[in-house]
Scaffold this motif. Sequence first.
Motif, PDB file in Angstrom:
ATOM      1  N   LEU A  89     -15.145  17.773 -15.036  1.00 14.57           N
ATOM      2  CA  LEU A  89     -14.314  16.869 -15.832  1.00 14.57           C
ATOM      3  C   LEU A  89     -14.880  16.739 -17.243  1.00 14.57           C
ATOM      4  N   SER A  90     -14.033  16.427 -18.181  1.00 14.12           N
ATOM      5  CA  SER A  90     -14.384  16.432 -19.602  1.00 14.12           C
ATOM      6  C   SER A  90     -15.150  15.180 -20.021  1.00 14.12           C
ATOM      7  N   PRO A  91     -15.790  15.224 -21.215  1.00 20.69           N
ATOM      8  CA  PRO A  91     -16.403  14.006 -21.749  1.00 20.69           C
ATOM      9  C   PRO A  91     -15.405  12.855 -21.853  1.00 20.69           C
ATOM     10  N   GLY A  92     -14.162  13.169 -22.209  1.00 18.05           N
ATOM     11  CA  GLY A  92     -13.140  12.127 -22.321  1.00 18.05           C
ATOM     12  C   GLY A  92     -12.897  11.418 -21.004  1.00 18.05           C
ATOM     13  N   TYR A  93     -12.908  12.177 -19.905  1.00 20.62           N
ATOM     14  CA  TYR A  93     -12.723  11.549 -18.596  1.00 20.62           C
ATOM     15  C   TYR A  93     -13.860  10.579 -18.317  1.00 20.62           C
ATOM     16  N   TRP A  94     -15.097  11.028 -18.490  1.00 23.08           N
ATOM     17  CA  TRP A  94     -16.245  10.167 -18.164  1.00 23.08           C
ATOM     18  C   TRP A  94     -16.314   8.953 -19.087  1.00 23.08           C
ATOM     19  N   LYS A  95     -15.825   9.109 -20.301  1.00 22.10           N
ATOM     20  CA  LYS A  95     -15.774   7.967 -21.217  1.00 22.10           C
ATOM     21  C   LYS A  95     -14.790   6.918 -20.715  1.00 22.10           C
ATOM     22  N   MET A  96     -13.664   7.369 -20.171  1.00 25.56           N
ATOM     23  CA  MET A  96     -12.621   6.442 -19.733  1.00 25.56           C
ATOM     24  C   MET A  96     -12.844   5.910 -18.321  1.00 25.56           C
ATOM     25  N   HIS A  97     -13.799   6.483 -17.590  1.00 24.70           N
ATOM     26  CA  HIS A  97     -14.016   6.066 -16.192  1.00 24.70           C
ATOM     27  C   HIS A  97     -15.494   5.786 -15.909  1.00 24.70           C
TER      28      HIS A  97
END
Length: 206
Positions: A89-97
């Motif tokens: 999963l992308s950095p954006g995913y981990w940022k949002m979750h």
Amino acid sequence: MANQDQHDGATGSPQLPPAAPSAAETAAPPAFAGAARRRFATKGAATLGAILTVKSQPGMACDICYSPSGFASGNLNSHTPQSAACSGLSPGYWKMHPESWHNGCLSTTKFQKKFTVSTGCQFFGTEMMTLLDHQEYDQDNVAMHIIAAYQNALAGKTSFLPPSKVQAIWNEYWTTGGSGRGYYTPMAGKKWYGADITAYLRGTMD
């Protein structure tokens, strides 16, 4: 009249229906034949197989399912990708979750707790979550993608890239010069600088 209709007007001989074409005549020509087929087999099949393995495995969510050394060497004939977990999963995913982060590395964990940095540098004392936003000192967004790759590894989403390997990539990058100068050596004779590291890690993510 009926008999005349069934005979040829000039010769008086009966007219026969045209013979049905043979199976050989109706079969479609082969896509490749003779020398052309052999050339395709020897020159094209290996490349095509590699592309299909990397890009078209059913259920794959990322483009690269190989360790750094395997990918750098172009050794894409391994059977490993067929059974590898490949759904980073992308950095954006981990940022949002942040609730999805592994309990061994939370979003509030300081970067130096998991990765080598020098005391007093801008990475030191910075929380993982902060580095998921672009920082001027994180040239090429290497730390951003390293953090996402580390979370993917901890979650078992990239079995070909375990947590220790993700740490090794960053640690070599840092000790060889760090942001803007450092590199990682995936195999003897090859160096991946910041943009190369990021491109590889991005390929392991959806």
